[in-house]
Scaffold this active site. Structure first.
Site, PDB file in Angstrom:
ATOM      1  CE1 TYR A   9     -15.098  11.346   7.393  1.00  0.00           C
ATOM      2  CE2 TYR A   9     -15.410  11.493   5.020  1.00  0.00           C
ATOM      3  CZ  TYR A   9     -14.968  10.800   6.131  1.00  0.00           C
ATOM      4  OH  TYR A   9     -14.400   9.563   5.978  1.00  0.00           O
ATOM      5  CB  CYS A  10     -11.475  16.745   8.088  1.00  0.00           C
ATOM      6  SG  CYS A  10     -12.285  18.321   8.436  1.00  0.00           S
ATOM      7  N   GLY A  53      -6.252  11.625  -2.122  1.00  0.00           N
ATOM      8  CA  GLY A  53      -7.664  11.707  -2.471  1.00  0.00           C
ATOM      9  C   GLY A  53      -8.261  10.317  -2.446  1.00  0.00           C
ATOM     10  CB  SER A  54      -8.697   7.763  -5.093  1.00  0.00           C
ATOM     11  OG  SER A  54      -9.577   8.523  -5.905  1.00  0.00           O
ATOM     12  NE  ARG A  90     -18.200   5.373  -1.394  1.00  0.00           N
ATOM     13  CZ  ARG A  90     -17.223   4.626  -0.924  1.00  0.00           C
ATOM     14  NH1 ARG A  90     -17.491   3.387  -0.492  1.00  0.00           N
ATOM     15  NH2 ARG A  90     -15.982   5.084  -0.855  1.00  0.00           N
ATOM     16  CG  MET A 107     -33.887  17.419 -24.560  1.00  0.00           C
ATOM     17  SD  MET A 107     -34.629  16.007 -23.753  1.00  0.00           S
ATOM     18  CE  MET A 107     -36.267  16.003 -24.500  1.00  0.00           C
ATOM     19  CG  HIS A 108     -34.772  23.539 -20.819  1.00  0.00           C
ATOM     20  ND1 HIS A 108     -34.878  22.249 -20.356  1.00  0.00           N
ATOM     21  CD2 HIS A 108     -35.700  24.259 -20.144  1.00  0.00           C
ATOM     22  CE1 HIS A 108     -35.814  22.187 -19.431  1.00  0.00           C
ATOM     23  NE2 HIS A 108     -36.341  23.387 -19.286  1.00  0.00           N
ATOM     24  CD  GLU A 132     -19.607  11.539   0.573  1.00  0.00           C
ATOM     25  OE1 GLU A 132     -18.485  11.265   1.027  1.00  0.00           O
ATOM     26  OE2 GLU A 132     -20.497  12.015   1.273  1.00  0.00           O
TER      27      GLU A 132
END
Length: 415
Positions: free
Chosen positions: A158-159, A166-167, A277, A372-373, A398
């Site tokens: 998808y281009c 951008g936005s 989305r 937590m690891h 997206e």
């Protein structure tokens, strides 16, 4: 339906070699729990969810670390996924698709993403491209392009995004000037998933004046003179799919490859992104689900101060919060998927809410799982760090989550 030939597998993920554990389901460690992703689904949905989980366990999870570290694009595995119907999940059946709903699609992508989030994200983009052609193309275009996309004999990219847009996608500058029975394309696209490997490029370009009404959608096929690609980008995550610039230099494309009418491109882009989305939010759900299971198992096994970490109330509360946010995000995504399928007026806002909430919360879940690891979480021998890296970009693409807030507030203020 394409599922008829599939074996009936239980919904489980296995272990990666070298201790790279993803999800284990044996006995009481089953998905029949408060975070069970099959809750609320009908029997058919549960069945193809099981198929997707099993495929993730057998074909994706054992390879996800290698794909990431060696930056391998797993063509053969994706074609196996297409044999199960995952190459055209919500594409109409007359052109080889599975003809499933948006909710069905979300269920499938969530399950696949537990095995490899990056690869599933590419499959979701490929599906979005095929949907655009299926939904807005004429019969000749649908029957030419969709069947090989559904089998993943051919791959799609998808281009839309450009170095300077951008936005603000409606300001794109890639031009397509009509000369006889061809368009001559000039310009470039940035951050294109699959670029250089894909066979079909669904390109948004300017055929008219400024603004959204001047944008059209044109399919450019690999090998077209004037089509080239930039260097392969080095990324934090999503390394199982290549990302490159797509460059057009006097690239002549038949007018017959225009999808829809001139000036309809921005509408096609927006309609595609609403579904995209949901898809990318579903990939985030898969990463978060796997991370919660990894963390639960780590807390039960790891001991400090003579006790399992699971006996520490702070860690118990943190795990509970992670699980709660996961389930809340899943409900939002599935609600939005149904709204989109039904073409409800609130679908755009709900898709934006779901994408915003799920990608933010699921990244936070993955990141908390790494914490937590302890030190182990920072090692590439452990899967949790890859879920963190692969899910981070979901907050950007997206439509960034800042743009999601604009769309949500616009919907509220225009009521």
């Amino acid at each position: 339906m394409l599922w008829s030939g599939c074996r009936r597998f239980g919904a489980r993920l296995g272990c990666l070699p070298g201790g790279l554990r993803v999800l284990v389901q044996t006995g009481h460690r089953s998905l029949t729990s408060c975070i069970d992703p099959s809750m609320g689904l009908n029997e058919e949905q549960k069945e193809f969810q099981k198929v997707a989980f099993d495929f993730a366990a057998r074909e994706m999870a054992p390879n996800m670390a290698e794909w990431d570290q060696k930056e391998l694009f797993p063509v053969d595995v994706m074609r196996k996924a297409a044999q199960l119907g995952f190459g055209g999940v919500y594409i109409q059946t007359d052109v080889g698709g599975s003809g499933l709903s948006r909710l069905d699609t979300s269920v499938i992508f969530e399950a696949l993403a537990t095995g490899c989030t990056s690869t599933t994200a590419y499959i979701s983009i490929h599906n979005m491209c095929a949907w655009m052609i299926d939904s807005f193309g004429n019969e000749e275009q649908r029957h030419k392009f969709c069947p090989p996309l559904c089998t993943m004999e051919k791959f799609a990219s998808y281009c839309l995004t450009e170095p300077g847009s951008g936005s603000d996608a409606a300001s794109l500058l890639t031009s397509a000037k009509k000369q006889g029975d061809h368009y001559i394309l000039n310009g470039s696209k940035a951050f294109i998933s699959g670029a250089g490997e894909s066979d079909i490029y669904v390109v948004m370009c300017r055929t008219g004046g400024p603004g959204p009404k001047g944008i059209s959608c044109i399919v450019v096929e690999k090998g077209t003179p004037g089509l080239s690609f930039g260097k392969k980008e080095k990324k934090v995550g999503w390394n199982s799919q290549p990302t490159r610039a797509v460059i057009f230099e006097d690239c002549a494309v038949p007018v017959a490859n225009r999808i829809g009418s001139e000036g309809q491109g921005f509408l096609i882009a927006v309609r595609g992104l609403n579904g995209g989305r949901i898809n990318i939010a579903s990939c985030s759900l898969g990463a978060a689900h796997a991370s919660v299971i990894l963390t639960r198992d780590h807390l039960n096994v790891r001991k400090q101060f003579g006790e399992p970490l699971a006996s520490n109330q702070y860690l118990q509360f943190t795990l509970a919060d992670m699980a709660t946010r996961l389930v809340a995000a899943r409900l939002m995504v599935r609600n939005a998927a149904v709204a989109l399928q039904e073409e409800r007026k609130d679908a755009v806002a709900l898709c934006s809410m779901a994408k915003l909430f799920a990608t933010d919360e699921c990244f936070a879940i993955c990141n908390q799982a790494l914490q937590m690891h302890g030190g182990y979480g920072y090692l590439k021998d452990y899967a949790v760090q890859q879920y963190v890296r692969d899910s981070r970009v979901h907050q950007i693409l997206e439509g960034s989550n800042e743009v999601m807030r604009i769309l949500i507030s616009r919907s509220l203020l225009q009521e």
